[in-house]
Design an enzyme around this catalytic site. Structure first.
Site, PDB file in Angstrom:
ATOM      1  N   ASP A 174      77.853 108.163  64.563  1.00 33.81           N
ATOM      2  CA  ASP A 174      76.589 107.836  63.895  1.00 33.81           C
ATOM      3  C   ASP A 174      75.620 109.018  64.031  1.00 33.81           C
ATOM      4  OD1 ASP A 174      74.224 106.717  63.041  1.00 33.81           O
ATOM      5  OD2 ASP A 174      74.415 104.881  64.236  1.00 33.81           O
ATOM      6  N   THR A 218      68.830 106.443  59.118  1.00 36.90           N
ATOM      7  CA  THR A 218      69.941 107.333  58.751  1.00 36.90           C
ATOM      8  C   THR A 218      69.459 108.590  58.026  1.00 36.90           C
ATOM      9  OG1 THR A 218      71.598 105.601  58.694  1.00 36.90           O
ATOM     10  CG2 THR A 218      72.015 107.516  57.310  1.00 36.90           C
ATOM     11  N   THR A 230      68.862 114.535  46.246  1.00 34.04           N
ATOM     12  CA  THR A 230      68.938 113.823  44.966  1.00 34.04           C
ATOM     13  C   THR A 230      67.779 114.196  44.036  1.00 34.04           C
ATOM     14  OG1 THR A 230      68.763 111.610  44.003  1.00 34.04           O
ATOM     15  CG2 THR A 230      67.740 111.903  46.145  1.00 34.04           C
ATOM     16  N   ASP A 231      67.988 114.002  42.744  1.00 31.01           N
ATOM     17  CA  ASP A 231      66.894 114.232  41.789  1.00 31.01           C
ATOM     18  C   ASP A 231      65.801 113.172  41.920  1.00 31.01           C
ATOM     19  OD1 ASP A 231      68.255 112.057  40.682  1.00 31.01           O
ATOM     20  OD2 ASP A 231      68.558 112.968  38.713  1.00 31.01           O
ATOM     21  N   GLU A 232      66.103 112.065  42.614  1.00 32.18           N
ATOM     22  CA  GLU A 232      65.117 110.973  42.694  1.00 32.18           C
ATOM     23  C   GLU A 232      63.871 111.371  43.479  1.00 32.18           C
ATOM     24  OE1 GLU A 232      66.563 107.056  43.343  1.00 32.18           O
ATOM     25  OE2 GLU A 232      68.377 107.402  42.179  1.00 32.18           O
ATOM     26  N   TYR A 264      64.424 104.538  49.201  1.00 30.76           N
ATOM     27  CA  TYR A 264      65.544 105.504  49.252  1.00 30.76           C
ATOM     28  C   TYR A 264      65.044 106.915  48.952  1.00 30.76           C
ATOM     29  CZ  TYR A 264      69.390 108.325  47.386  1.00 30.76           C
ATOM     30  OH  TYR A 264      70.261 109.361  47.124  1.00 30.76           O
ATOM     31  N   LYS A 291      64.810 110.331  51.283  1.00 28.43           N
ATOM     32  CA  LYS A 291      65.491 111.601  50.958  1.00 28.43           C
ATOM     33  C   LYS A 291      64.451 112.728  50.860  1.00 28.43           C
ATOM     34  CE  LYS A 291      69.303 112.293  50.161  1.00 28.43           C
ATOM     35  NZ  LYS A 291      70.506 112.584  51.008  1.00 28.43           N
ATOM     36  N   PRO A 345      74.834  92.511  34.686  1.00 30.17           N
ATOM     37  CA  PRO A 345      73.388  92.361  34.922  1.00 30.17           C
ATOM     38  C   PRO A 345      72.611  93.637  34.598  1.00 30.17           C
ATOM     39  CG  PRO A 345      74.544  92.670  37.005  1.00 30.17           C
ATOM     40  CD  PRO A 345      75.590  92.710  35.942  1.00 30.17           C
ATOM     41  N   TYR A 390      69.282  95.609  34.250  1.00 30.71           N
ATOM     42  CA  TYR A 390      67.914  95.491  34.754  1.00 30.71           C
ATOM     43  C   TYR A 390      66.913  95.763  33.633  1.00 30.71           C
ATOM     44  CZ  TYR A 390      70.031  96.023  39.463  1.00 30.71           C
ATOM     45  OH  TYR A 390      70.779  95.894  40.606  1.00 30.71           O
ATOM     46  N   ARG A 411      69.433 107.907  32.679  1.00 30.55           N
ATOM     47  CA  ARG A 411      70.015 108.653  33.793  1.00 30.55           C
ATOM     48  C   ARG A 411      70.832 109.815  33.225  1.00 30.55           C
ATOM     49  NH1 ARG A 411      66.637 106.136  35.805  1.00 30.55           N
ATOM     50  NH2 ARG A 411      66.680 104.775  37.633  1.00 30.55           N
TER      51      ARG A 411
END
Ligand code: NAD
Ligand code: DAU
Length: 350
Positions: free
Chosen positions: A60, A101, A131-133, A156, A160, A211, A213, A220
């Site tokens: 971990d 984490t 990430t691009d986020e 999230y 990051k 589903p 959203y 994306r």
């Protein structure tokens, strides 16, 4: 012989990176460190697990003492850090796990690298996969460049973004030779079926609702995971310390257009009448804080390092659907949870 640590190597992207490095660089010792959370699956690496230059370590990254000991023992020459909690919906239901984490885990790795490398940073590299986020959400125009201001919205992406800031701070403050890349949405084999593409392939095949959203209008930018792994190889070897590289597919799709494309392709493959799978589309409540559009400007990595995507999306999505249909056992084991027994069988009872 160089010893390279890859964290999160049993996950989706990590397993492709481990496979590439183990096969391409027999002169490297590749150590895959993974906690084997729900997202870690050693069956993703069956084809390389017996190679002499590969070693798996279960552990971990949040456990700082364990990480310090591991670095002291293995004396890594380089780190490629992918281990993370990666699913936006899970970060909405349990944000704290993402801080442990993604933030604390990353800082523990940076501390350990700083300790073993001391001031001898020559030839060493700490490569953080992001990430691009972190850049937030675009309107209808524009793309994310390496200069775009950070503006994360989900727990999230906030975790990051925070980890990216720590990585840069360790270079500025302590001289740890770091590099970062920020990539768009990946698709391909071995992706955990909580993410859009594998989940919907599974549901279409089994005639379950799809589903969608909100109105399905979110956009994306999709990149084949093998191309991301190729980019990681190029950046690890040629990327300049202190630089950031955006990685993307120049391949934007609204969710609904992508879902309809998958439905059409699967109707053909499953021998269903045209339009049959689309009937499974079910509009559901939108994701909280749902980013409207991501689009990566990947010209810097092309210009400076010569990387560009190798596969067109039409071919890539076809290959991906075929892979999930042909690897039904892998998918069923993941859905049933049986994949978690693989570590016991392969590593503990041997
Ligand atoms: P994943 O969820 O499939 O895999 C994550 C891996 O990390 C798993 O094997 C898991 O067991 C391991 N892990 C989680 N917590 C750990 C811990 N505390 N200690 C050790 N190992 C731990 O994720 P992925 O989609 O392969 O993403 C890998 C990296 O790439 C992440 O850092 C993610 O932010 C980034 N990324 C992903 C995408 C994408 O589209 N999937 C795009 C851009 C960047
Ligand atoms: O952009 C890079 C990011 O891409 C990575 O950093 C993340 O780790 C990765 O999970 C991915 O994040 P997204 O949230 O974009 O991926 P996801 O597959 O969860 O969702 C893709 C889009 O589809 C998003 O707009 C939400 C929507 N969606 C998703 C699911 C799971 C649905 O409409 N229905 C669904 O059931």
């Amino acid at each position: 012989m160089k010893t390279i640590l890859i964290t999160g190597g049993a996950g989706f992207i990590g397993s492709h990176v481990v496979r590439l490095f183990v096969n391409k660089y027999p002169e490297y010792k590749i150590v895959n460190l993974d906690k084997l959370t729900y997202a870690g699956n050693l069956a993703n690496l069956k084809d390389v697990e017996d190679k002499p230059n590969y070693e798996f370590v279960k552990g971990d990254i949040v456990d700082s003492e364990f990480i310090q000991k591991l670095f002291a023992e293995k004396q890594f020459d380089g780190v490629i850090h992918l281990a993370a909690e990666s699913h936006v919906d899970r970060s909405i239901s349990n944000p704290t796990e993402f801080v442990f984490t993604n933030v604390i885990g990353t800082v523990n790795l940076l501390n350990a690298a700083k300790t073993i490398w001391k001031d001898h940073f020559e030839g060493k590299k700490f490569y953080h996969i992001s990430t691009d986020e972190v850049y937030g959400s675009l309107g209808e125009e524009g793309m994310f460049t390496e200069e775009t201001r950070y503006d994360p919205h989900s727990p999230y992406s906030a975790s990051k973004a925070s980890s990216d800031h720590f990585v840069r701070a360790y270079l500025d403050t302590f001289g740890v030779p770091t590099v970062i890349s920020n990539c768009s949405n990946n698709y391909g084999s071995y992706q955990f079926p909580e993410k859009l593409i594998p989940l919907f392939i599974h549901n279409i095949k089994n005639n379950k609702p799809l589903p969608v959203y909100g109105k399905g209008e979110n956009v994306r930018d999709w990149l084949w995971v093998v191309d991301h792994a190729r980019a990681i190889d190029v950046i690890f070897h040629q990327g300049k310390v202190g630089e950031t590289y955006n990685i993307g597919g120049f391949n934007e799709w609204t969710n609904i257009a992508l879902i309809k494309l998958m439905c059409r392709k699967m109707d053909e493959k499953l021998g269903r009448p045209a339009g049959e799978s689309e009937k499974l589309i079910t509009y559901v409540k939108d994701r909280a804080g749902h980013d409207l559009r991501y689009a990566i400007d990947a010209t810097k990595i092309k210009r400076e390092l010569g990387w560009e995507p190798s596969l067109q999306f039409e071919e890539g999505i076809e290959k991906t659907i075929d892979w999930y249909l042909e690897n039904e056992e892998w998918l069923e084991n993941v859905i049933s949870g049986d994949y978690q027994k693989y570590y016991e069988q392969q590593y503990v009872k041997r």
